[in-house]
Motif scaffolding. Structure first.
Motif, mmCIF file in Angstrom:
data_model
loop_
_atom_site.group_PDB
_atom_site.id
_atom_site.type_symbol
_atom_site.label_atom_id
_atom_site.label_comp_id
_atom_site.label_asym_id
_atom_site.label_seq_id
_atom_site.Cartn_x
_atom_site.Cartn_y
_atom_site.Cartn_z
ATOM 1 N N ARG A 83 -16.190 27.637 -14.595
ATOM 2 C CA ARG A 83 -16.195 26.827 -15.810
ATOM 3 C C ARG A 83 -17.615 26.351 -16.100
ATOM 4 N N ILE A 84 -18.127 26.694 -17.282
ATOM 5 C CA ILE A 84 -19.482 26.322 -17.688
ATOM 6 C C ILE A 84 -19.426 25.649 -19.050
ATOM 7 N N ASP A 85 -19.944 24.443 -19.125
ATOM 8 C CA ASP A 85 -20.018 23.724 -20.394
ATOM 9 C C ASP A 85 -18.653 23.642 -21.072
ATOM 10 N N GLY A 86 -17.622 23.433 -20.269
ATOM 11 C CA GLY A 86 -16.288 23.222 -20.812
ATOM 12 C C GLY A 86 -15.474 24.461 -21.073
ATOM 13 N N VAL A 87 -16.017 25.653 -20.823
ATOM 14 C CA VAL A 87 -15.293 26.897 -21.091
ATOM 15 C C VAL A 87 -15.215 27.740 -19.815
ATOM 16 N N GLY A 88 -14.038 28.261 -19.537
ATOM 17 C CA GLY A 88 -13.875 29.151 -18.392
ATOM 18 C C GLY A 88 -14.464 30.514 -18.686
ATOM 19 N N ILE A 89 -15.384 30.950 -17.850
ATOM 20 C CA ILE A 89 -16.081 32.226 -18.056
ATOM 21 C C ILE A 89 -15.599 33.241 -17.019
ATOM 22 N N HIS A 90 -15.130 34.373 -17.508
ATOM 23 C CA HIS A 90 -14.729 35.499 -16.661
ATOM 24 C C HIS A 90 -15.907 36.460 -16.529
ATOM 25 N N PHE A 91 -16.100 36.989 -15.339
ATOM 26 C CA PHE A 91 -17.161 37.986 -15.178
ATOM 27 C C PHE A 91 -16.853 38.949 -14.052
ATOM 28 N N VAL A 92 -17.352 40.166 -14.215
ATOM 29 C CA VAL A 92 -17.348 41.175 -13.165
ATOM 30 C C VAL A 92 -18.666 41.050 -12.414
ATOM 31 N N PRO A 146 -17.579 33.903 -24.397
ATOM 32 C CA PRO A 146 -16.566 32.869 -24.672
ATOM 33 C C PRO A 146 -15.671 33.285 -25.840
ATOM 34 N N GLY A 147 -14.359 33.211 -25.632
ATOM 35 C CA GLY A 147 -13.417 33.610 -26.663
ATOM 36 C C GLY A 147 -13.081 35.085 -26.665
ATOM 37 N N TYR A 148 -13.654 35.858 -25.759
ATOM 38 C CA TYR A 148 -13.408 37.291 -25.652
ATOM 39 C C TYR A 148 -12.712 37.602 -24.335
ATOM 40 N N GLY A 149 -11.835 38.585 -24.361
ATOM 41 C CA GLY A 149 -11.258 39.094 -23.126
ATOM 42 C C GLY A 149 -10.626 38.013 -22.279
ATOM 43 N N PHE A 150 -11.022 37.978 -21.009
ATOM 44 C CA PHE A 150 -10.397 37.072 -20.065
ATOM 45 C C PHE A 150 -11.172 35.767 -19.877
ATOM 46 N N SER A 151 -12.199 35.536 -20.697
ATOM 47 C CA SER A 151 -12.848 34.219 -20.719
ATOM 48 C C SER A 151 -12.003 33.261 -21.549
ATOM 49 N N GLY A 152 -12.188 31.966 -21.300
ATOM 50 C CA GLY A 152 -11.509 30.975 -22.107
ATOM 51 C C GLY A 152 -12.108 30.913 -23.499
ATOM 52 N N GLU A 153 -11.396 30.290 -24.418
ATOM 53 C CA GLU A 153 -11.904 30.177 -25.778
ATOM 54 C C GLU A 153 -12.378 28.753 -26.036
ATOM 55 N N PRO A 154 -13.536 28.591 -26.665
ATOM 56 C CA PRO A 154 -14.052 27.245 -26.934
ATOM 57 C C PRO A 154 -13.073 26.444 -27.777
ATOM 58 N N ALA A 155 -12.951 25.152 -27.445
ATOM 59 C CA ALA A 155 -12.072 24.247 -28.184
ATOM 60 C C ALA A 155 -12.863 23.372 -29.145
ATOM 61 N N GLU A 156 -14.163 23.617 -29.230
ATOM 62 C CA GLU A 156 -15.019 22.855 -30.124
ATOM 63 C C GLU A 156 -16.060 23.781 -30.718
ATOM 64 N N THR A 157 -16.669 23.360 -31.824
ATOM 65 C CA THR A 157 -17.728 24.160 -32.417
ATOM 66 C C THR A 157 -19.024 24.004 -31.624
ATOM 67 N N GLY A 158 -19.952 24.870 -31.881
ATOM 68 C CA GLY A 158 -21.265 24.758 -31.245
ATOM 69 C C GLY A 158 -21.617 25.882 -30.304
ATOM 70 N N TRP A 159 -20.672 26.827 -30.089
ATOM 71 C CA TRP A 159 -20.975 27.931 -29.177
ATOM 72 C C TRP A 159 -21.710 29.043 -29.922
ATOM 73 N N ASP A 160 -22.959 28.757 -30.265
ATOM 74 C CA ASP A 160 -23.797 29.763 -30.907
ATOM 75 C C ASP A 160 -24.453 30.634 -29.840
ATOM 76 N N LEU A 161 -25.348 31.509 -30.254
ATOM 77 C CA LEU A 161 -25.985 32.432 -29.314
ATOM 78 C C LEU A 161 -26.803 31.699 -28.260
ATOM 79 N N ALA A 162 -27.512 30.651 -28.664
ATOM 80 C CA ALA A 162 -28.361 29.922 -27.716
ATOM 81 C C ALA A 162 -27.523 29.215 -26.655
ATOM 82 N N ARG A 163 -26.368 28.676 -27.058
ATOM 83 C CA ARG A 163 -25.520 27.989 -26.077
ATOM 84 C C ARG A 163 -24.968 28.978 -25.060
#
Length: 400
Positions: A83-92, A146-163
């Protein structure tokens, strides 16, 4: 199965994809219930995805494709969530057997996923089995956006490229990689470009195969030579007649999301209507059973099925609103400075536009590698994994 949303702190947990049988059965029912439009009244794709292409894709998906492939392919590799910055991140995460391998974080785009990168894992982590040397090896990290595949989806705005770029630097820190490189195409090129401009500790260099500054402001780039004028014309064509998906997702992602979550046929049509080169390669794969490189019917449906089974059509579309939409949180903010670290770039002949070297040099003053691949298009890692890996080896070799 632990879901990304259940995690807290800096914990990194193993992850296994599990697809319930009910989900596969529901997909089959919905495919059987597809309602078809009448045939387009032109002879090409200018009205959108052609009926013959969709009929062929649908028939293969409904009668020959094994929906369990997604789980099998991903579970053959080590996967994790954190979990990073409030979002669950899936990775290989695949570590090379070569101890001096260079850590590489590689980011997919839309309509892609980590699926499109799986066949590049072997050439990148085990180069001696693919025409390279031990000095070419990478430790590979493949996160789902974030929001793709098996990662969690953001529940708030602000997940731009820099974030997202900052989240990736945090992921590499948690993995203990204190010196690493980054690569991306499509949306992943935007994330990687942002990483280079932010310049987090440990990032030694970046490589992309889509020139992000050209898409943002093509008129500012040189247009004196035939190659430069051809590139500018190709971008202009794309922005005026080929980017309907881009405009819709950047301005009204929720609207298209209803169709993408309700109809697998609508999802498939939306995803394959990306760019002319990729579209006709996908058409040949399904209609004529003539795949272009690694772009086979099964591999194409692995990616589409991942979006369907994870229900991420709408949340992935929202990432365009965040990054490119008129109401994006980053809109109007001060641009990030140019990268101060080495930048590599590779152009593939089937890309939306073929980037001239002069454009890459103008966009990146620290450009230290420019490569021209023989084959491949917008989804280079997916279509030509061996050639793609060769480009990355060459681009990052001076940084080892």
């Amino acid at each position: 199965m632990t879901t990304p949303e259940q995690q807290a702190g800096d914990v990194i947990r193993p992850y296994t994809v599990q697809i319930p049988k009910d989900a596969i059965d529901d997909l089959q029912r919905r495919l059987a219930a597809t309602r078809w439009p009448t045939r387009e009244i032109v002879g090409d794709r200018t009205q959108g995805v052609q009926l013959a292409t969709m009929r062929a894709l649908h028939q293969f998906w409904a009668t020959q494709y094994d929906g369990r492939r997604v789980a099998a392919r991903l579970n053959a590799l080590l996967q994790f969530t954190t979990r990073i910055d409030g979002v669950g991140i899936h990775f290989v995460h695949v570590r090379s057997a070569h101890p001096d391998a260079l850590p590489l974080i590689m980011t997919h785009g839309w309509p892609g996923s980590v699926i499109e990168m799986l066949d590049a894992v072997g050439p990148l982590t085990d180069p001696t089995a693919h025409g390279g040397t031990p000095a070419d090896a990478f430790h590979l990290v493949l996160p789902s956006l974030p929001g793709y595949g098996f990662s969690g989806e953001p529940a708030e705005t602000g997940w731009d490229l820099a974030r997202t770029a900052r989240a990736w630097s945090e992921l590499m820190r948690r993995l203990g990689y204190h010196r690493y490189v980054a690569q991306g195409g499509d949306v992943g090129a935007g994330v990687t470009d942002a990483m280079g401009r932010i310049g987090p500790d440990g990032l030694a260099g970046i490589h992309t195969n889509l020139l992000v500054p050209a898409l943002n402001d093509p008129a500012s780039l040189p247009h004196e030579t035939d190659a430069e004028r051809a590139a500018l014309a190709a971008i202009t064509t794309f922005q005026t007649s080929g980017n309907g998906y881009f405009v819709e997702m950047a301005t009204r992602p929720q609207t298209i999301g209803y169709a993408l979550l309700d109809s697998p046929a609508a999802l498939a049509a939306w995803m394959i209507d990306h760019d002319t080169d990729a579209y006709y390669k996908i058409t040949r794969a399904f209609v004529d059973d003539q795949p272009s490189g690694n772009l086979t019917r099964e591999h194409i449906l692995d990616n589409i099925t991942t979006y369907w089974l994870t229900g991420t059509g709408a949340s992935a579309a929202r990432s365009y609103w965040e990054a490119y939409g008129p109401d994006a949180p980053a809109a109007g903010s001060r641009p990030l400075p140019p990268p101060r670290i080495p930048v590599g770039f590779s152009t593939f002949p089937g890309e939306i536009w073929r980037t001239p070297r002069s454009w890459a040099e103008k966009s990146y003053p620290t450009l230290n590698y420019f490569g021209e691949a023989e084959r491949g298009g917008h989804f280079a890692a997916w279509e030509e994994p061996e050639l793609f890996a060769a480009q990355l080896r060459a681009a990052f070799r001076p940084l080892r």
